[in-house]
Scaffold this active site. Sequence first.
Site, mmCIF file in Angstrom:
data_model
loop_
_atom_site.group_PDB
_atom_site.id
_atom_site.type_symbol
_atom_site.label_atom_id
_atom_site.label_comp_id
_atom_site.label_asym_id
_atom_site.label_seq_id
_atom_site.Cartn_x
_atom_site.Cartn_y
_atom_site.Cartn_z
ATOM 1 N N SER A 190 0.860 -1.189 0.000
ATOM 2 C CA SER A 190 0.000 0.000 0.000
ATOM 3 C C SER A 190 0.888 1.227 0.000
ATOM 4 O O SER A 190 2.047 1.187 0.440
ATOM 5 C CB SER A 190 -0.885 -0.009 1.255
ATOM 6 N N TYR A 249 -2.714 -0.894 10.765
ATOM 7 C CA TYR A 249 -2.530 -1.271 9.361
ATOM 8 C C TYR A 249 -1.269 -0.638 8.790
ATOM 9 O O TYR A 249 -0.476 -1.309 8.114
ATOM 10 C CB TYR A 249 -3.763 -0.820 8.571
#
Length: 332
Positions: A139, A152
């Site tokens: 990401s 996360y």
Amino acid sequence: MSDRVVVVTGASGGIGRAIARCFGERGDSVALVARGEAGLRAAASDIDAAGGRSLVLPTDTSDPTAVEAVAERVEAELGPIDVWVNDAFTSVFAPFVEITAEEFRRVTEVSYLGYVYGTQAALRRMRPRNRGVIVQVGSALAYRGIPLQSAYCGAKHAIQGFTESLRCELLHEHSRVRITMVQMPALNTPQFSWVLSRLPRHPQPVPPIYQPEVAARAVLWAAEHDRREWWVGLSTAATLTANAVVPGVLDRYLARTGFDSQQTAEPVEADRPANLWDPADADTDFGAHGVFDQRSHANNPQWWVTTHRRPLVAAATGAVAGALAWCSERRR
């Protein structure tokens, strides 16, 4: 068409579901690894309908023994593993001070250590054969942390660090095993409807939003082309560039905008599922797409440029050479 053996973790929904379908369309044998059995059954139907072959393996990837058992069964039933894609994750949408120690540990065990265990299981088989590809689904948040997603972001940063370390070790031993990381933009997946949330309003990805098939095509490309890292989406490249150039300014900007931009105007549903401890798709198939279809892009121009950079460079070089030749001829 191909006949590779591919393992995809997190394959029951979202990006993993789209990735598995993409490999299945190529005629690959795809091992589907996740906790949600309804989602896994539906994913297997996708693969079989697309012309591939599926193997359903309900597994919690935070358990290293279970992940090793997955690899053993895949090689026994499908053959030597050619590609291993780590994608399984969970998270908590909340300010850091509202996340318990147990919840943070759980996110880390699934979203970071699950990648470590998958990579270890793959390498135990790929290194002796001196071939294979491991793809880490990353990401933009592997480089840039944002508010409300501390667990996360921490996991994605950790994956980036251990992948770089491992890549150096593989290069040192002249291994032909490749490991690459694909850094994703905001994607329209079910995670925004099933990740544990303590936000007052429904979570959302920060626009621009892309469909999960954009991510799946990038992973397929990464598995077939040698490059250490891939960035998907103009937003990803812009975020990483801004963080490198003006990190302090970006901190202040996200402090002002990062809370509202990650929530819709709608309140959180009273019966919202949460997949932190148990799968949200054990009995219900959520598919690959989330609830933001109307706002999501099915194509990504930046990715097209990335995957066509050689012919584009060649064309640009030819155009420049032609212009220089024309100018030289005119001067005569």
